[in-house]
Design a protein around this motif. Structure first.
Motif, PDB file in Angstrom:
ATOM      1  N   GLU A   1      -2.021   7.609  -1.878  1.00 25.86           N
ATOM      2  CA  GLU A   1      -3.478   7.567  -1.688  1.00 25.86           C
ATOM      3  C   GLU A   1      -3.985   8.847  -1.021  1.00 25.86           C
ATOM      4  O   GLU A   1      -5.081   9.318  -1.311  1.00 25.86           O
ATOM      5  N   ILE A   2      -3.178   9.388  -0.107  1.00 23.25           N
ATOM      6  CA  ILE A   2      -3.557  10.659   0.527  1.00 23.25           C
ATOM      7  C   ILE A   2      -3.623  11.762  -0.518  1.00 23.25           C
ATOM      8  O   ILE A   2      -4.577  12.543  -0.562  1.00 23.25           O
TER       9      ILE A   2
ATOM     10  N   THR B   1       0.442   4.653   0.987  1.00 27.67           N
ATOM     11  CA  THR B   1      -0.466   5.579   1.670  1.00 27.67           C
ATOM     12  C   THR B   1      -0.263   7.016   1.231  1.00 27.67           C
ATOM     13  O   THR B   1      -1.228   7.758   1.039  1.00 27.67           O
TER      14      THR B   1
ATOM     15  N   ARG C   1       0.831  -1.200   0.000  1.00 25.90           N
ATOM     16  CA  ARG C   1       0.000   0.000   0.000  1.00 25.90           C
ATOM     17  C   ARG C   1       0.868   1.254   0.000  1.00 25.90           C
ATOM     18  O   ARG C   1       1.814   1.359   0.766  1.00 25.90           O
TER      19      ARG C   1
ATOM     20  N   ASP D   1      -4.093  11.406  -3.732  1.00 21.82           N
ATOM     21  CA  ASP D   1      -5.249  11.164  -4.616  1.00 21.82           C
ATOM     22  C   ASP D   1      -6.538  11.650  -3.966  1.00 21.82           C
ATOM     23  O   ASP D   1      -7.359  12.300  -4.601  1.00 21.82           O
ATOM     24  N   THR D   2      -6.693  11.296  -2.697  1.00 22.69           N
ATOM     25  CA  THR D   2      -7.922  11.675  -1.990  1.00 22.69           C
ATOM     26  C   THR D   2      -8.029  13.178  -1.826  1.00 22.69           C
ATOM     27  O   THR D   2      -9.096  13.767  -2.049  1.00 22.69           O
TER      28      THR D   2
ATOM     29  N   ARG E   1     -11.707   8.047   4.738  1.00 26.34           N
ATOM     30  CA  ARG E   1     -11.871   7.417   3.426  1.00 26.34           C
ATOM     31  C   ARG E   1     -10.815   6.349   3.190  1.00 26.34           C
ATOM     32  O   ARG E   1     -11.062   5.347   2.511  1.00 26.34           O
ATOM     33  N   LEU E   2      -9.618   6.544   3.760  1.00 25.53           N
ATOM     34  CA  LEU E   2      -8.544   5.572   3.544  1.00 25.53           C
ATOM     35  C   LEU E   2      -8.518   4.488   4.619  1.00 25.53           C
ATOM     36  O   LEU E   2      -7.721   3.547   4.534  1.00 25.53           O
TER      37      LEU E   2
ATOM     38  N   ILE F   1     -10.024  12.608   5.023  1.00 27.89           N
ATOM     39  CA  ILE F   1      -9.065  11.806   4.260  1.00 27.89           C
ATOM     40  C   ILE F   1      -8.799  10.495   4.988  1.00 27.89           C
ATOM     41  O   ILE F   1      -8.835   9.412   4.396  1.00 27.89           O
TER      42      ILE F   1
END
Lengths: 192, 192
Positions: A11-12, A8, A6, A14-15, A36-37, A33
């Motif tokens: 992903e942060i 992270t 992963r 992206d979010t 959602r993750l 955030i």
DNA sequence: GTCTATAACGTGATAGAC
DNA sequence: GTCTATCACGTTATAGAC
């Protein structure tokens, strides 16, 4: 066969980028955030010390992505002005069809007076890059006889940039057809 | 000779409208308004029960003001299409020169997904009125031979509305001259 | 790299005195 | 119509265990 580890941090980003375009910078939090993750908000702070840092990182990443897009267009994409312009339009149509997202540059300007100074500077740079690219395209396209317009390329770039940015915003209140109509009108103008 | 009694309700609306255009709806609070007026935040709640109520009131008042402006233009203002269009441009130039304010309709669309539903509905109505007025002006002006453009008046109205709205936003990041250049380009297009 | 726990503060909103 | 006082909650951010 192993599962991809992963990422992270990514992903942060992206979010945060999605939330920026959907709700605005002042309308999402580290909590949003994290939820959602499926992590805790301290994990988000580990990757980005402050919300301003996160905001700047989102803007800078977006800007780098735009440059990669432009380079790829130079090497592999269509070379004719119309094909290149349509490719640029496509960026905005993709936003429109991803949950009424608006242009990142636009949302940052709308909230300009209430975001951290570092973010203001980053969004200034992003904007200059976007308008600069359009200006070069318009100048080149007119020289080659593909586009028709009066005045300076930089001024026509303002019409195109403003219409795309403003049009996506307007589409939220009165539907996607209006954005499509605005883009079609831009095409008509440049053909005449 | 008596001093005019203070109209707190009106002052609250003025302050909220200014802050909306300067900072965005999510970036000002009852505290901010109360402090600027030198009252306590409970006084603001007395006049507007919730922030959503205040937001709706600001939008509706702005819309009524626009209608009065349009009526006055019909009775006293210039009747030629160009004079009327310049009067409309003037609204946006006034924002530009009042501390980089942006179009209220634009800021509400930028924050559309993070404002209360009642405000979304009110801003939809406002937008339709603004675009509707521009559409009628363009249709009429073309019939009378004053404006020149291809396509439907409603589509050209999207170009004008988006450019004015987006242009004010862009001006924050790269200066007022760019907005003036965009408006000048709009003029050029309609003359051709 | 993620967690728990917590600090310090701002937010929208309300009750009740004056 | 404005005040004081207060509530319940969300916010950014940090310390320290695992």
């Amino acid at each position: 066969m192993t599962t991809a580890p992963r990422d992270t941090k990514r992903e942060i980003l992206d979010t945060a980028e999605a939330m920026l375009q959907e709700r605005g910078f002042n309308a999402f939090s580290y909590q949003h955030i994290a939820e959602r993750l499926g992590v805790k908000n301290a994990a988000v702070h580990y990757h980005f010390r402050s919300k301003a840092d996160l905001g700047v990182a989102v803007i800078e990443r977006y800007r780098r992505r735009f440059h990669r897009w432009a380079e790829r267009l130079n090497s592999e994409g269509p070379h004719d002005p119309w094909g290149r312009l349509e490719a640029y339009f496509q960026i905005y149509f993709a936003f429109l069809h991803s949950g009424n997202r608006i242009c990142p540059s636009g949302v940052l300007q709308a909230e300009f007076e209430s975001i951290p100074e570092e973010m203001r500077e980053a969004s200034r740079v992003l904007l200059e890059d976007l308008l600069g690219w359009l200006t070069v395209l318009l100048a080149d396209g007119r020289e080659r006889g593909a586009f028709h317009f009066l005045g300076e390329p930089a001024d026509q770039a303002m019409i195109l940039g403003s219409t795309l940015q403003g049009g996506l915003q307007i589409a939220r209140a009165c539907g996607p057809e209006r954005f499509e109509a605005a883009v079609e009108q831009l095409r008509r103008q440049l053909k005449a």
